[in-house]
Design a protein around this motif. Structure first.
Motif, mmCIF file in Angstrom:
data_model
loop_
_atom_site.group_PDB
_atom_site.id
_atom_site.type_symbol
_atom_site.label_atom_id
_atom_site.label_comp_id
_atom_site.label_asym_id
_atom_site.label_seq_id
_atom_site.Cartn_x
_atom_site.Cartn_y
_atom_site.Cartn_z
ATOM 1 N N ARG A 16 0.829 -1.214 0.000
ATOM 2 C CA ARG A 16 0.000 0.000 0.000
ATOM 3 C C ARG A 16 0.863 1.264 0.000
ATOM 4 O O ARG A 16 0.595 2.213 -0.742
ATOM 5 N N THR A 18 4.012 1.545 -0.947
ATOM 6 C CA THR A 18 4.712 1.627 -2.233
ATOM 7 C C THR A 18 3.815 2.241 -3.300
ATOM 8 O O THR A 18 4.248 3.122 -4.064
ATOM 9 N N ALA A 19 2.572 1.790 -3.362
ATOM 10 C CA ALA A 19 1.640 2.324 -4.359
ATOM 11 C C ALA A 19 1.384 3.812 -4.131
ATOM 12 O O ALA A 19 1.343 4.603 -5.090
ATOM 13 N N LEU A 20 1.227 4.214 -2.874
ATOM 14 C CA LEU A 20 0.989 5.626 -2.581
ATOM 15 C C LEU A 20 2.174 6.495 -3.004
ATOM 16 O O LEU A 20 1.993 7.560 -3.623
ATOM 17 N N SER A 22 4.513 5.793 -5.228
ATOM 18 C CA SER A 22 4.663 5.758 -6.687
ATOM 19 C C SER A 22 3.622 6.632 -7.368
ATOM 20 O O SER A 22 3.919 7.308 -8.368
ATOM 21 N N ASN A 23 2.410 6.627 -6.832
ATOM 22 C CA ASN A 23 1.349 7.446 -7.426
ATOM 23 C C ASN A 23 1.565 8.924 -7.161
ATOM 24 O O ASN A 23 1.201 9.768 -7.980
ATOM 25 N N THR A 24 2.156 9.238 -5.998
ATOM 26 C CA THR A 24 2.436 10.637 -5.679
ATOM 27 C C THR A 24 3.495 11.207 -6.611
ATOM 28 O O THR A 24 3.388 12.331 -7.106
ATOM 29 N N ASN A 25 4.536 10.398 -6.857
ATOM 30 C CA ASN A 25 5.626 10.837 -7.732
ATOM 31 C C ASN A 25 6.302 9.595 -8.299
ATOM 32 O O ASN A 25 7.080 8.941 -7.592
ATOM 33 N N PRO A 26 6.040 9.258 -9.549
ATOM 34 C CA PRO A 26 6.652 8.060 -10.148
ATOM 35 C C PRO A 26 8.174 8.087 -10.151
ATOM 36 O O PRO A 26 8.808 7.045 -10.373
ATOM 37 N N HIS A 28 10.038 8.879 -7.533
ATOM 38 C CA HIS A 28 10.603 8.597 -6.220
ATOM 39 C C HIS A 28 11.597 7.438 -6.317
ATOM 40 O O HIS A 28 11.333 6.435 -6.984
ATOM 41 N N ARG A 43 7.788 -4.898 -9.755
ATOM 42 C CA ARG A 43 7.896 -3.523 -9.293
ATOM 43 C C ARG A 43 9.224 -2.870 -9.687
ATOM 44 O O ARG A 43 9.370 -1.648 -9.624
ATOM 45 N N ASN A 180 -1.496 5.762 4.508
ATOM 46 C CA ASN A 180 -1.400 7.191 4.203
ATOM 47 C C ASN A 180 -0.520 7.918 5.212
ATOM 48 O O ASN A 180 0.278 8.791 4.847
#
Length: 313
Positions: A16, A18-20, A22-26, A28, A43, A180
């Motif tokens: 979860r 990791t997904a957050l 990555s979605n915030t800033n690919p 990272h 991944r 989160n």
């Protein structure tokens, strides 16, 4: 840009977070550390490295954490062995020059808390403070998904939710809110340095109230029955749940891998008032209100607990 290391990355919370991120800033830069790197092979990209690391093998952690700046130390599952395992991770982080650790602890940590899990976390929090590394501690309440699928869903079939939780209460928190909070702390560690957060849902529930809510959501009458710790252990014995945790044991029929000594000690801790905590820290950290227990129940009521975890990629 800082490189974030997620230790325990193949588990539900690690996926979860990791997904957050990555979605915030690919872009990272992430290092995903796991005992089973094959599970995260998909991944691996230019910015995401997948490395093998095992809390029982300090040498593997030295190489896995190398080059990292901020570490998410997701607590292990090996009850009774986690204290030295977590200390291995903390010492490896120090050797790797990690500058900040975000640690996933548990709500109700206290030196007299009878919950076996809380005893492990209590010592790891001490070890983390003694390490000299800047850190943030996230003490999460019981997951709402566990309340729904491990406690309420079986009770909806049996008509009775028998627990050794007495008249105690807790404020269940959605897994998504914990993720989160962890992601926010990893992205701005200086803001959260030294903080100890109680990560709870928006409302305290005793188990009479949980049973009523479960009746409404599942559409069947559920009665809460107070039982003793010995009665709970006898019940778990009758359905084949082992007394002591074994990393190689099969999942229970409900999709979890916990032993009855851990489960019952946690219920006794609730009865003793150790989980009667309600905070606004989710909103303080993320700027958003935490999700209600009712909403989580509605979302997951048709799935097994392990299916909820498997749905996160």
């Amino acid at each position: 840009m800082s490189r974030i290391v997620i230790s325990g990355a193949s588990g539900d919370l690690g996926r979860r977070v990791t997904a957050l991120l990555s979605n915030t800033n690919p872009r990272h830069e992430l290092t995903l550390v796991t005992r089973t790197p094959d599970k995260l092979a998909q991944r691996e990209t230019d910015g995401i490295s997948v490395r093998r690391g095992d809390y029982q093998e300090p040498d593997s952690l030295d190489s896995a954490y190398r080059g990292g700046d901020v570490l998410l130390l997701i607590s292990g599952l090996n009850l009774g062995h986690r204290v030295p395992e977590h200390l291995n991770a903390i010492e490896a982080a120090r050797r790797a020059d990690i500058r900040h650790i975000v640690y996933t602890s548990v709500g109700g940590v206290h030196p007299t808390n009878p919950a076996l899990s809380a005893k492990d976390h209590w010592q790891t929090e001490i070890d983390l403070r003694d390490s000299g590394i800047a850190h943030t501690i996230l003490r999460s309440s019981l997951y709402s998904e566990i309340v729904s699928q491990i406690l309420v869903a079986p009770a909806a079939q049996a008509g009775v939710m028998a627990q050794a939780t007495g008249y105690g209460s807790l404020a269940p928190v959605a897994k998504g809110d914990v993720a989160n909070c962890a992601a926010a702390c990893l992205l701005d560690p200086e803001r959260h340095a030294g903080a100890v957060y109680e990560i709870t849902g928006p409302e305290l529930f005793d188990f009479e109230k949980i049973a009523r809510l479960g009746s409404e959501v599942f559409g069947v009458p559920i009665k809460y029955e107070r039982v003793t710790a010995d009665e709970r252990l006898a019940f778990f014995d009758s359905v084949g749940i082992p007394r002591t945790y074994d990393p190689n044991m099969p999942p229970s029929p409900d999709g979890h891998m916990w032993a009855s000594d851990e489960l019952v000690s946690a219920e006794v801790a609730v009865a003793g008032g150790y989980q009667a905590l309600l905070s606004h820290h989710v909103k303080l950290i993320t700027g958003r209100e935490p999700e209600s227990l009712r909403n989580v129940m509605e979302q997951v009521k048709t799935r097994r607990y392990d299916e909820i975890s498997a749905a996160v990629t």
